[in-house]
Scaffold this motif. Structure first.
Motif, PDB file in Angstrom:
ATOM      1  N   ARG A  20       0.808  -1.072   0.053  1.00  0.00           N
ATOM      2  CA  ARG A  20       0.091  -0.065  -0.131  1.00  0.00           C
ATOM      3  C   ARG A  20       0.772   1.081   0.209  1.00  0.00           C
ATOM      4  O   ARG A  20       0.224   2.188  -0.451  1.00  0.00           O
ATOM      5  CB  ARG A  20      -1.122  -0.127   1.182  1.00  0.00           C
ATOM      6  CG  ARG A  20      -1.826  -1.158   1.270  1.00  0.00           C
ATOM      7  CD  ARG A  20      -2.664  -1.372   2.514  1.00  0.00           C
ATOM      8  NE  ARG A  20      -3.511  -0.287   2.507  1.00  0.00           N
ATOM      9  CZ  ARG A  20      -4.470  -0.272   3.493  1.00  0.00           C
ATOM     10  NH1 ARG A  20      -4.758  -1.163   4.528  1.00  0.00           N
ATOM     11  NH2 ARG A  20      -5.320   0.935   3.755  1.00  0.00           N
ATOM     12  N   PHE A  21       1.885   1.359   0.525  1.00  0.00           N
ATOM     13  CA  PHE A  21       2.880   2.296   0.595  1.00  0.00           C
ATOM     14  C   PHE A  21       3.439   2.693  -0.726  1.00  0.00           C
ATOM     15  O   PHE A  21       3.468   3.687  -1.091  1.00  0.00           O
ATOM     16  CB  PHE A  21       4.178   2.005   1.636  1.00  0.00           C
ATOM     17  CG  PHE A  21       5.281   3.110   1.917  1.00  0.00           C
ATOM     18  CD1 PHE A  21       4.802   4.397   2.362  1.00  0.00           C
ATOM     19  CD2 PHE A  21       6.245   2.922   1.343  1.00  0.00           C
ATOM     20  CE1 PHE A  21       5.799   5.233   2.374  1.00  0.00           C
ATOM     21  CE2 PHE A  21       7.244   4.139   1.391  1.00  0.00           C
ATOM     22  CZ  PHE A  21       7.056   4.888   2.018  1.00  0.00           C
ATOM     23  N   VAL A  22       3.791   1.680  -1.319  1.00  0.00           N
ATOM     24  CA  VAL A  22       4.301   1.836  -2.723  1.00  0.00           C
ATOM     25  C   VAL A  22       3.516   2.049  -4.035  1.00  0.00           C
ATOM     26  O   VAL A  22       3.495   2.959  -4.682  1.00  0.00           O
ATOM     27  CB  VAL A  22       5.414   0.528  -3.307  1.00  0.00           C
ATOM     28  CG1 VAL A  22       5.765   0.474  -4.461  1.00  0.00           C
ATOM     29  CG2 VAL A  22       6.587   0.477  -2.134  1.00  0.00           C
ATOM     30  N   GLY A  23       2.215   1.288  -3.838  1.00  0.00           N
ATOM     31  CA  GLY A  23       1.358   1.273  -4.673  1.00  0.00           C
ATOM     32  C   GLY A  23       1.283   0.305  -5.716  1.00  0.00           C
ATOM     33  O   GLY A  23       2.477   0.044  -6.176  1.00  0.00           O
ATOM     34  N   LEU A  24       0.234  -0.248  -6.094  1.00  0.00           N
ATOM     35  CA  LEU A  24       0.301  -1.377  -7.190  1.00  0.00           C
ATOM     36  C   LEU A  24       0.647  -0.720  -8.585  1.00  0.00           C
ATOM     37  O   LEU A  24       1.516  -1.191  -9.357  1.00  0.00           O
ATOM     38  CB  LEU A  24      -1.028  -1.809  -7.318  1.00  0.00           C
ATOM     39  CG  LEU A  24      -1.440  -3.019  -6.221  1.00  0.00           C
ATOM     40  CD1 LEU A  24      -3.017  -3.580  -6.572  1.00  0.00           C
ATOM     41  CD2 LEU A  24      -0.642  -3.994  -5.924  1.00  0.00           C
TER      42      LEU A  24
END
Length: 709
Positions: A230-234
């Protein structure tokens, strides 16, 4: 002489105008099933009629044919043709291919209708999947295939995903060796070798439920709900070349990120970028990690910042958001359910108002240059920055810099610190990404070996933390333990450290112990610490007077809380060379007292939430230890179900089997209390029971404290 075989005469076929056909009441189909009449009509319009109607001539009262025909078999096709006539897309005299049964036959119309439906064999699902694949290979887009067969695009995607499973497993499915649900589970990944490996494992073990197949196929991946993902993002992960495993048949929560190494690199890069922004504020140091271990901020002074003042523009924005929020709350105060748009707007307003509340505190420049911050990821996948920590080695310089200085000297020091840049020096963050992975080594040694020292230390760290929490909830026990420690020191001059290191000095626990920071005991201690911290004066000079005003119950509760931080039930390596480490005698005293303390507070590690997992126990002991645990908890039969598996698979299955059994390894079990043997430490009579022996902590009466040993 051989009997002549009677020849079969088939019913003739002929084209009959549609207006000469009527639907027979003898059709056995009464329940609607399959695609709708409208969809069937569209299919006939596109590809014409693929199957003839079965009809019978209608006779009048005298038995003469009327030229009309009834349709006992093929009613849905008749309805579809009728719809096309009504839509003016088919003339009412259009010839319709029909099979005409002879009038007066012994076979009834109902029998014809039943036979046509009962004898029909549905297409095997695998044949349908392969047909869809053939159309796709012919260049048909998924949308066109969906439109042709009146299904959704998602159904087409599902069918194409299923036919992409390993051909070996498709053959097993075709031979009824696995269910459709199992085949669906294998479609999570496109790696055929991995699919076949998992099938071989679950097929042999008998644990072949679809959820188990999905779990094994995704065990090497990270869920999209993981805070790192979630921090990096898909989007960023996929843009970097990462693959996401998706389940088209079950809710997958966003899928699984397959490339863990890539994810960790992206996390580290983004954290480093964010840390450089924080470093520009002038902090002396920054510690950066995706997750910090429990107790990472111990031995640090925590500075108290002040909330940043709102600018006039920010104040106007805040007031407008608050007013809108209050108005919506008042308007829908009595509503049983909020409209979707109102609920969404309230969520947006809450998020915006929370952003104002969570703005970083402001610290003094003189404090910043001697302090630092921790940069990590919070539980929701957002950036978490904890500012204002002073390390022990910086304490002297911090106190000197923040003491009341001579104005002129302070000005000169500030200029010296600023150097040629006119501002505080900036220290770039030192980025350290926490975490390690133990090799999943295969250990076929049947002998039950001693538990590894590091594992025992980690297990007893869990016990120490739970024991601290339990002692804090038993003020009388805590007071007795403290009184025992003081009496031993006062009457017998025994200074060997025991279980309770009163002082109170915080005992550091192993930093990388799996699950320690997220345990129920850790959360309970943190909540209690926060509650007391909110009441304790910030001015140390006012602390004594504040303590004097507390009632007895509050004083006992605070004493128990503070005492609990000195609990040390760790099993550590003995220092055999006379150094500063714990001696064998000291370690035994510590563990004996820890057992006594655990019995006094009725500590049950299963009750506080500890469960054996691959990470915290099963993946780090020998196969014999794993089998021993399953045998103790579930019996010989359960053990035999997994004794043929490889160690990694055995550990995972053992985790599932032991989940609700409350089984504990030896270091976490409540040990029997041995009778006291050290006569030198016998307590005075006023702290002993009626027979002169030290009473157990668990037998405390409110009016009389007894010894802990």
């Amino acid at each position: 002489m051989a009997k002549a075989v009677q020849k079969i005469k088939l019913s003739p076929s002929r084209d009959i105008p549609f207006n000469k056909l009527v639907l027979a009441q003898s059709n056995v189909r009464r329940t609607r099933a399959g695609i709708s009449i409208e969809d069937l009509a569209e299919d006939i319009a596109r590809r014409s009629l693929l199957q003839s109607l079965n009809v019978r001539p209608i006779s009048d009262a005298e038995g003469q044919e009327t030229g009309m025909f009834e349709v006992p078999a093929g009613g849905r096709r008749y309805r579809a043709l009728e719809l096309l006539v009504k839509q003016k897309r088919l003339t009412k005299t259009a010839p319709v291919p029909c099979i005409v049964s002879e009038a007066g036959t012994e076979i009834t119309a109902e029998e014809d209708s039943l036979a046509e439906n009962v004898h029909r064999v549905a297409l095997h699902p695998l044949d349908q999947f392969r047909a869809f694949q053939t159309l796709r290979e012919q260049g048909r887009p998924e949308e066109d295939i969906a439109a042709i067969f009146f299904v959704s695009v998602n159904v087409v995607k599902q069918r194409l995903r299923l036919v992409a499973v390993s051909p070996t497993l498709l053959d097993v499915y075709a031979d009824d060796g696995m269910s459709l649900e199992q085949l669906m589970a294998f479609s999570v990944t496109a790696e055929h070798a991995r699919q076949e490996q998992v099938w071989e494992s679950v097929n042999k073990s008998g644990y072949d439920e679809p959820y188990q197949i999905r779990r094994l196929l995704t065990e090497r991946a990270v869920r999209a709900s993981d805070k790192r993902a979630r921090f990096v993002g898909l989007a960023a992960y996929e843009a970097a070349g990462g693959n996401v495993l998706r389940d088209l048949f079950e809710e997958d929560g966003g899928g699984w990120l397959e490339d863990i190494a890539l994810l960790e690199r992206l996390v580290a890069d983004k954290l480093r970028t964010e840390a450089e922004i924080v470093a520009a504020e002038g902090w002396k140091w920054l510690d950066v990690a995706a997750t910090f271990p429990y107790g990472y901020d111990h031995e640090h002074r925590r500075l108290e910042g002040t909330p940043a003042d709102l600018t006039s523009e920010e104040q106007v924005s805040f007031d407008a958001l608050q007013a809108e929020y209050d108005a919506l709350q008042a308007k829908y105060e009595d509503a049983d359910e909020l409209p979707d748009e109102v609920d969404a707007r309230l969520g947006e307003l809450e998020e915006a108002l929370e952003a104002f509340a969570n703005r970083p505190d402001v610290f003094k420049p003189a404090e910043i240059v001697h302090a630092g911050a921790f940069v990590s990821i919070d539980g929701e996948g957002g950036l978490q920055v904890e500012r204002g920590y002073v390390r022990r080695e910086d304490e002297t310089a911090f106190v000197a810099a923040t003491a009341e200085p001579d104005p002129e000297a302070s000005s000169a020091a500030s200029l010296a610190d600023a150097g040629d840049h006119g501002g505080p020096p900036v220290q770039r963050a030192t980025i350290t990404v926490a975490g390690h992975a133990d090799a999943d080594e295969e250990d076929d040694d049947d002998a039950i070996r001693s538990l590894p020292d590091r594992l025992v230390a980690e297990l007893t760290a869990h016990r120490t933390l739970a024991l601290r929490d339990a002692v804090a909830c038993h003020p009388q026990v805590a007071m007795t333990a403290l009184l025992h420690k003081l009496c031993v020191d006062a009457f017998y001059q025994t200074y060997t450290p025991g279980c309770l290191e009163a002082g109170v000095r915080h005992v550091q626990l192993p930093g990388q112990t799996p699950g320690l920071k997220e345990s129920a005991s850790a959360k309970s201690i943190a909540d209690r610490q926060a509650a007391w911290k909110a009441d304790v004066p910030t001015d140390e000079q006012a602390l004594w007077d504040w303590l004097a005003t507390l009632d007895d119950a509050s004083r006992l509760a605070l004493l128990a809380h503070c005492t609990s931080f000195g609990v040390n039930a760790l099993l550590e390596k003995v220092d055999r060379h006379g150094g500063s480490g714990v001696t064998a005698h000291g370690l035994q005293r510590r563990l004996d007292q820890a057992d006594r303390l655990a019995r006094a507070v009725n500590l049950d590690m299963a009750e506080v939430g500890w469960r054996p997992t691959v990470d915290n126990y099963l993946g780090r002991v020998t196969k014999s230890r794993i089998l021993e645990a399953v045998r103790e908890a579930k019996g010989e039969g359960a053990m035999q179900l997994i004794d043929h598996l490889k160690k990694s698979e055995m550990a995972r299955e053992a985790e599932r089997l032991l989940e609700d059994t409350r089984w504990l390894p030896e270091p976490l079990r409540l040990a029997e209390v041995a009778p006291p043997s050290d006569v030198k430490e016998a307590l005075p009579e006023f702290l002993s029971d009626d027979e002169g022996q030290a009473g157990e902590i668990g037998e405390i009466e409110p009016a009389q404290a007894v010894a802990a040993e």
